[in-house]
Design a protein around this motif. Structure first.
Motif, PDB file in Angstrom:
ATOM      1  N   THR A   1       0.721  -1.133   0.020  1.00  0.00           N
ATOM      2  CA  THR A   1       0.042   0.029   0.066  1.00  0.00           C
ATOM      3  C   THR A   1       1.219   1.268  -0.001  1.00  0.00           C
ATOM      4  O   THR A   1       2.217   0.988  -0.055  1.00  0.00           O
ATOM      5  CB  THR A   1      -1.085   0.079   1.359  1.00  0.00           C
ATOM      6  OG1 THR A   1      -1.998   1.132   1.100  1.00  0.00           O
ATOM      7  CG2 THR A   1      -0.251   0.200   2.609  1.00  0.00           C
TER       8      THR A   1
ATOM      9  N   GLN B   1      -3.833   0.174  -4.140  1.00  0.00           N
ATOM     10  CA  GLN B   1      -2.448  -0.053  -3.840  1.00  0.00           C
ATOM     11  C   GLN B   1      -1.605   1.162  -3.415  1.00  0.00           C
ATOM     12  O   GLN B   1      -0.723   1.332  -2.459  1.00  0.00           O
ATOM     13  CB  GLN B   1      -1.680  -1.005  -4.283  1.00  0.00           C
ATOM     14  CG  GLN B   1      -2.087  -2.641  -4.250  1.00  0.00           C
ATOM     15  CD  GLN B   1      -1.305  -3.643  -5.061  1.00  0.00           C
ATOM     16  OE1 GLN B   1      -1.581  -3.833  -5.934  1.00  0.00           O
ATOM     17  NE2 GLN B   1      -0.155  -3.708  -4.452  1.00  0.00           N
TER      18      GLN B   1
ATOM     19  N   GLN C   1      -9.724   0.273   0.235  1.00  0.00           N
ATOM     20  CA  GLN C   1      -9.027  -1.138  -0.186  1.00  0.00           C
ATOM     21  C   GLN C   1      -9.932  -2.296  -0.045  1.00  0.00           C
ATOM     22  O   GLN C   1      -9.824  -3.254  -0.865  1.00  0.00           O
ATOM     23  CB  GLN C   1      -7.657  -0.946   0.436  1.00  0.00           C
ATOM     24  CG  GLN C   1      -6.977   0.324   0.283  1.00  0.00           C
ATOM     25  CD  GLN C   1      -6.591   0.793  -1.241  1.00  0.00           C
ATOM     26  OE1 GLN C   1      -5.964  -0.191  -2.080  1.00  0.00           O
ATOM     27  NE2 GLN C   1      -6.918   1.875  -1.511  1.00  0.00           N
TER      28      GLN C   1
END
Length: 466
Positions: free
Chosen positions: A286, A301, A327
């Motif tokens: 990330t 990401q 995410q």
């Protein structure tokens, strides 16, 4: 996506459910790891995307020259024909000139018309073909269909010093590469960007080795086109380590200052908090790249965060928790069409409130009561969240109203069962795009209770459910 103005989120109401309290059920893993999708036409923006094609993989080799402001690219695209087509048609900006086009290594005539790249090559149903497109030009943005306070043009933006950055929800990826620019067609990506000495290139995906001014990124979990990102500039890289050695990369510019960098350094704390409730972070890495924007975006990401949104620790916390929550909810599993953008924003908005009020039940109740007032106004002005307007993309009704719906599920299920529901939804659908019917069926199966009426009421009612 983060809204520009802080929004409250709304209210009460338990559920009309069957009385039996059953354990959270196990659900089969429906995740997609090879880039295969089930594209569907988008009802809000039908001019974008081609449901007859399923892109499996994009390999983008890009070179950016800041002085002439020229982007040169070669896109190698593996495509499965969902049904027989007389030509390959993808979204692509008319700002570029084509330098070459081949299909399965054979030259093919092509042209760009009305924002579409049209390659004159028939493909039978089920066949997989490789399209290679060479192009060059100066990027140009497109208008965003919204009235939000942070509205900016969509797509690849060139700044005064020759830097690049992009935010492209709901469409805008086609401003820098030929794309099937619709949320239902997720694909795998390899991106290589060559830039001048002293410059850095940042893209979505897992960072690979960088050599001779070329930066490489790859995505092993399928990505929707709007969740890709590209930034080029004179950046400094800061490496952090998150839970279970998760690689975290921060990209900042000299103008961003130490206060913003210090705020970003708290990312490992936020990741851990989210993992404790919703399971392991769904990707191999990330990070954050700061750009000159008033908004922020959950690009997969590598989150694209406007420097204006993280000017202090408090604002940074709200923004980063919101985008990180995406995410799981929006990136790992997202909407099949923009009709269901509430699937993204409702979860992220509610999770943001859970973080802000963590351990303070009274504060969460105050938020719910305040949000209920906001909900009533938003439904009156913008309509219910399950029926968003094409000219009002991602306005506050798709944040506040579905967050309140999730609050009702949370109260009906309790902490343990609610968080188990969220974990299962993200984990078993990673790499796919889903719709409302999928979500309702999942909730009902997972909980052993019928929440259909509650969910539909909160998504469709012109007034706040009572």
């Amino acid at each position: 996506m983060r809204r520009a103005l802080a929004t409250t989120v709304t209210a009460l109401l338990l559920a009309g459910c069957t009385p039996a309290e059953q354990p959270i059920a196990a659900v089969e893993d429906r995740s997609n790891r090879d880039g295969t999708s089930a594209p569907v036409a988008d009802p809000l923006y039908p001019a974008y995307g081609n449901p007859a094609l399923d892109v499996l993989h994009y390999d983008l080799a890009l070179t950016w020259a800041p002085q002439p402001r020229t982007l040169t690219g070669t896109a190698t695209i593996r495509i499965r024909a969902v049904r027989a087509v007389s030509a390959l048609r993808l979204d692509f900006s008319p700002a570029y000139s084509l330098t070459s086009t081949t299909v399965d290594a054979t030259p093919a005539p092509a042209h760009i018309t009305d924002g579409d790249l049209v390659v004159e090559k028939p493909v039978p149903a089920g066949a997989v073909t490789t399209l290679v497109v060479g192009y060059t030009g100066t990027p140009a943005t497109v208008p965003m269909p919204s009235h939000r306070g942070d509205v900016e043009p969509l797509g690849l933006t060139v700044t005064a010093d020759g830097s690049l950055w992009t935010m492209q929800e709901p469409y805008g990826a086609s401003t820098w590469y030929p794309a099937n620019d619709q949320p239902s067609d997720k694909a795998l990506y390899d991106i290589a960007v060559t830039v001048p000495p002293g410059w850095s290139a940042i893209a979505s995906g897992t960072p690979g080795p960088s050599t001779d001014g070329t930066y490489r990124y790859s995505s092993t979990v399928p990505v929707a086109s709007y969740l890709t990102t590209l930034a080029v500039g004179q950046y400094t890289r800061t490496a952090l380590t998150g839970p279970h050695n998760l690689p975290i990369t921060l990209w900042t510019r000299p103008s961003d200052g130490d206060v913003r960098l210090d705020a970003l350094r708290r990312l490992p704390v936020y990741v851990q908090w989210l993992e404790d409730r919703f399971g392991p972070y769904p990707f191999p890495s990330t990070g954050v790249v700061l750009v000159p924007s008033q908004s922020a975006m959950e690009t997969q990401q590598m989150m694209t965060i406007g420097a204006d949104t993280v000017q202090d620790a408090r604002s940074a916390t709200n923004v980063l928790v919101h985008e990180l929550a995406h995410q799981w909810f929006g990136d790992a599993v997202g909407p099949a069409t923009w009709q269901d953008v509430w699937l993204n924003e409702g979860w992220a908005s509610y999770i943001e409130q859970l973080y802000r009020t963590d351990g303070d039940a009274a504060a969460l109740t105050r938020w719910e009561q305040s949000a209920r007032v906001s909900d009533a106004d938003l439904r009156k002005r913008l309509g219910p969240p399950g029926r968003p307007r094409a000219d009002s993309f991602a306005e506050n009704n798709v944040y506040v109203c579905p967050a309140l719906m999730l609050r009702q599920l949370h109260k009906a299920l309790g902490d343990e069962r609610f968080f188990a529901l969220g974990r299962s939804w993200a984990a078993s659908n990673t790499g796919t795009a889903r719709n409302r019917a999928d979500f309702v069926a999942f909730v009902n199966k997972q909980t052993g209770r019928d929440f259909t009426g509650l969910i539909n009421a909160w998504l469709d009612s012109p007034t706040t459910p009572s």
